[in-house]
Design an enzyme around this catalytic site. Structure first.
Site, PDB file in Angstrom:
ATOM      1  N   ASP A  46      -2.265-107.301   7.524  1.00 36.84           N
ATOM      2  CA  ASP A  46      -2.198-106.676   6.209  1.00 36.84           C
ATOM      3  C   ASP A  46      -3.556-106.804   5.540  1.00 36.84           C
ATOM      4  O   ASP A  46      -4.362-107.661   5.886  1.00 36.84           O
ATOM      5  CB  ASP A  46      -1.125-107.363   5.364  1.00 36.84           C
ATOM      6  N   THR A  86      -3.963-107.424   2.170  1.00 37.79           N
ATOM      7  CA  THR A  86      -3.878-108.531   1.217  1.00 37.79           C
ATOM      8  C   THR A  86      -3.735-109.850   1.969  1.00 37.79           C
ATOM      9  O   THR A  86      -2.869-110.005   2.818  1.00 37.79           O
ATOM     10  CB  THR A  86      -2.682-108.333   0.279  1.00 37.79           C
ATOM     11  N   ASP A 109       2.153-112.740   5.599  1.00 40.07           N
ATOM     12  CA  ASP A 109       2.460-113.865   4.718  1.00 40.07           C
ATOM     13  C   ASP A 109       3.743-113.661   3.922  1.00 40.07           C
ATOM     14  O   ASP A 109       4.199-114.575   3.244  1.00 40.07           O
ATOM     15  CB  ASP A 109       1.312-114.138   3.753  1.00 40.07           C
TER      16      ASP A 109
END
Length: 793
Positions: free
Chosen positions: A302, A304, A550
């Site tokens: 990802d 982020t 995450d």
């Protein structure tokens, strides 16, 4: 409770709470942060190699010769190495889960209470404030500028502004404002719990090494029974030995057939790699993950948390009003930032930009509101400064073109405007604005544009360059807008960043998603199910996929990937299903993780030749002895000592050496192609020495065993030298040390007494030398034939 009741902020009574708990409508969920103790013990103790060795160990015990049962210690070592690592990982994950468990504020009929999230029940009224994680699914009752980050669920990093009556999902995080929700989905019915449950089923980690070793062990197991039967028949009746000696001969024949050292060395080498990675704050949950890392050729992650850090940074400040005094814009920004009690990500970036600049005195403050999309302050000189969305402050100003250009590139743009002292920030003409003011000053003048970028991790570029050098494809799979993701990816030099695909335009078919990923470097607006389908599509094409994540939205893909890598600051569900956890949440750790995995696997493949050559010569020697009707030439203690000095100790050192070779498929074929010539040469030398010695010195068991022992050792050391190539000074020293150790064991009176050897007879030495020479010739001829017969081993 009716729909109308759900929008009232009345709390439940104690009796209502008890009723809901009795009906199972509480938020209590059994969260598995890692494998259970029983699963860890069972998977490491109940193995094929341990079962084989236990049976043979019991056979030796029945003879009373305990010294010949030293190999039984390998059962303990094999089991302990894997269990120690998994227990270490379990304790770390359980501790992380405990530390991340935050209390929640709930409104009950008796008053406000602070509870553990597990004590919530359906229809509870929960208060939320900035920084809180939403503990349950719920309906929003009240809001005061509430902004929610759902990136852990959807991957979308832009906060959402829910309205009363809107639904909030468990696992999302409040980033600004406050509000209350009525719990509608609790316990296993909550969104986050459902995703975690779907990913929680244990899947045995794939491992080509383990699969190859298990395949060899299956063949060995099948061979053990007939070879054992032939050996027993031969030792008891044809060789005319007693029961005790016959059983010892059988065990001596069978023990070296099991490549126990390869199983142990694989675990030890991986465990050492795990320890090394632990020093870099990387937690490896299972040992086979080391091998999977070595074979990774696609990394999906990802934006982020990997390319970007939490928060933003001010990239540029474009002053639009040249008449402003120098430093006026910075003074205004410092004042606006300092006026916020809980600054959001944009205002935190503004504060970082102005540094230690002192704010101006203020007479009134209008805090930032998501509904207004601006914040304002009135300074002591009567001027009013407003910071907010460009569309709210710029009007028809030409700077709107710059705003459109920067927004298309993925940046966030704020406008700063100024009003004179004659203006106000509310409907009243001169009265200071109330905090709920909704009207802007009438004569606002745009004074500056602030261009904000997501904060790019400084190590991201170097990490991507490493993967490019290692021929590992990198794909950014994000819930954000494709344009925004591509802009960040281009900043760090991601190959293929210019090609961005919107996953909303793609079917959920794994093959279609894999096609899109093969042709693009960035996929945006990707949902949790699509992430999993993408991983399935890539693995179906033979790719080895590492997935980093995450959030709860990542758990399905993390579980599906060959290697799931979770960030330490991510959700407990992500950490539970991942095979590797980056405790410091640093993307820069990944290159070290991949490099360590490749080092471990390359070294294991190197030393596997030693262990499997022992298996080959043990099978050949046992068959030759059984078919020819002679006693087995060696005792179990002979086999153990030979394994120590020619295989076990040097393999341990070689397995821990530096190695940059990339991992390749075809482990069993390559290793057997190298091991068969060595095993054949050793078997010819040992059996030839034993048979010739019987004709020269007679059926003296000690002398004939000594001849076989010495001939075997010479060829075994030749195999070791071949495995150690290219020879370096430290490798030469290693081989010399092993030769010296073996010589000490054979030439000292104590060693001769313990090993039951007699190397003092010159006839024995001559026979051993001739047989060893024959074994060396056979080894080289067999290697030449195999190299020509098996292409590209």
């Amino acid at each position: 409770m009716t729909r109308a009741d759900l929008h009232q902020a009345d709390g439940l009574t104690a009796e209502q709470v008890r009723d809901r708990v009795a009906r199972g409508e509480s938020n209590r969920v059994d969260e598995a942060t890692s494998r259970s103790w029983a699963e860890i013990v069972r998977s490491n103790v109940l193995t094929r190699v341990n079962a084989i060795y236990l049976v043979l160990f019991l056979v030796v015990l029945s003879t009373g010769h305990l010294l010949d049962g030293l190999f039984g210690l390998l059962i303990v070592v094999n089991s302990t190495v894997g269990m120690v690592q998994e227990v270490r990982a379990k304790r770390t994950l359980d501790r992380l889960a405990l530390l991340n468990r935050a209390q929640v504020t709930v409104v009950r009929a008796e008053g406000v209470a602070v509870l553990d999230p597990a004590d919530l029940v359906r229809d509870d009224v929960v208060r939320l404030a900035s920084g809180d994680q939403v503990p349950v699914d719920g309906v929003l009752l009240t809001t005061a500028g509430l902004e929610v980050d759902e990136s852990l669920l959807t991957g979308e990093s832009e906060p959402v502004l829910p309205a009363p009556g809107g639904r909030l999902l468990s696992g999302s995080v409040v980033v600004a404002g406050s509000g209350t929700i009525r719990a509608t989905g609790v316990g296993p019915e909550a969104y986050a719990a459902r995703l975690a449950r779907e990913a929680s089923a244990f899947r045995r980690p794939s491992s080509e090494l383990r699969a190859g070793i298990d395949q060899i062990l299956r063949y060995v197991t099948w061979a053990l029974v007939p070879v054992a039967a032939l050996t027993i028949v031969n030792q008891l009746w044809r060789a005319d030995q007693g029961t005790s000696d016959a059983l010892r001969g059988m065990v001596a024949a069978l023990v070296p057939m099991v490549p126990e050292g390869l199983v142990l060395m694989t675990s030890v080498a991986m465990a050492v790699g795990v320890i090394r990675l632990g020093r870099r704050r990387c937690l490896v949950q299972d040992l086979p993950a080391m091998e999977a890392l070595a074979r990774v050729d696609v990394v999906c992650f990802d934006k982020t948390g990997t390319l970007t850090e939490d928060g933003m940074r001010v990239r540029d400040v474009d002053v639009l009003d040249p008449a402003l005094p120098a430093g006026a814009v910075e003074d205004a920004l410092a004042t606006l930032g300092a006026a916020e009690e809980r600054p959001n990500a944009s205002l935190r970036a503004v504060l970082e930009h102005v540094g230690d600049r002192a704010p101006l005195p203020t007479t009134h403050v209008v805090p930032f509101s998501s509904a207004r999309r601006w914040a304002a302050v009135r300074t002591g000189d009567g001027a009013t400064w407003v910071l907010g969305a460009p569309e709210a402050l710029l009007g028809d100003h030409p700077a709107r073109d710059r705003v459109a250009h920067e927004s298309a590139g993925g940046a966030r743009v704020l406008a700063l405007a100024r009003a004179t002292a004659a203006s106000t920030v509310s409907a009243a003409s001169t009265v200071p604005a109330a905090p709920t003011a909704e009207r802007l000053p009438d004569d606002l003048v745009p004074t500056a544009l602030l261009v904000l970028d997501q904060r790019v991790r400084p190590e991201a570029r170097g990490t991507l360059e490493y993967f490019a050098r290692q021929h590992v494809d990198v794909k950014v799979v994000s819930g954000d807008a494709p344009v925004a993701v591509a802009a960040v990816a281009a900043q760090v030099g991601l190959p293929g960043a210019s090609v961005a695909v919107d996953a909303r335009d793609l079917p959920d078919d794994p093959d279609a998603l894999a096609d899109a990923a093969e042709g693009a470097g960035v996929l945006g607006r990707v949902g949790p199910e699509q992430k999993r389908a993408l991983v399935r599509g890539l693995t179906a094409r033979g790719r080895t996929v590492a997935m980093t994540g995450d959030g709860v939205n990542d758990v399905l893909a993390l579980k599906e990937a060959d290697v799931g890598v979770a960030m330490g600051n991510g959700s407990p569900a992500a950490r539970a299903v991942a095979r590797i956890v980056l405790l410091d949440s640093s993307f820069a750790t990944l290159p070290y993780v991949v490099a360590e995995g490749r080092r471990v696997i390359a070294n294991i493949e190197r030393v596997a030749t030693l262990f499997l050559s022992k298996t080959v010569y043990s099978v050949l020697l046992a068959l030759a002895v059984a078919l020819s009707g002679v006693p087995f030439p060696l005792l179990p203690r002979h086999v153990t000592v030979i394994a120590w000095f020619t295989i076990g100790i040097p393999a341990t050192v070689l397995a821990l050496a530096p190695n940059r070779e990339p991992a390749r498929t075809g482990f069993v074929r390559r290793v057997l192609t190298s091991a068969v010539p060595g095993g054949l040469g050793v078997a010819v030398a040992a059996y030839g020495a034993f048979v010739v010695a019987r004709s020269v010195v007679g059926p003296d068991q000690v002398l004939t065993s000594t001849a076989a022992f010495l001939a075997l050792v010479v060829v075994a050391f030749d195999v070791l030298i071949g495995v150690a190539r290219p020879l370096r000074p430290w490798k030469v020293a290693l081989v010399a040390t092993m030769v010296a150790g073996m010589a000490l064991a054979v030439l000292t009176p104590l060693g001769q007494r313990l090993l039951v050897l007699d190397p003092t007879d010159t006839r024995v030495l001559a026979v051993a030398a001739g047989a060893a020479l024959a074994g060396l010739v056979v080894r080289r001829v067999a290697a030449l034939v195999l190299r020509r017969a098996v292409p590209g081993p």
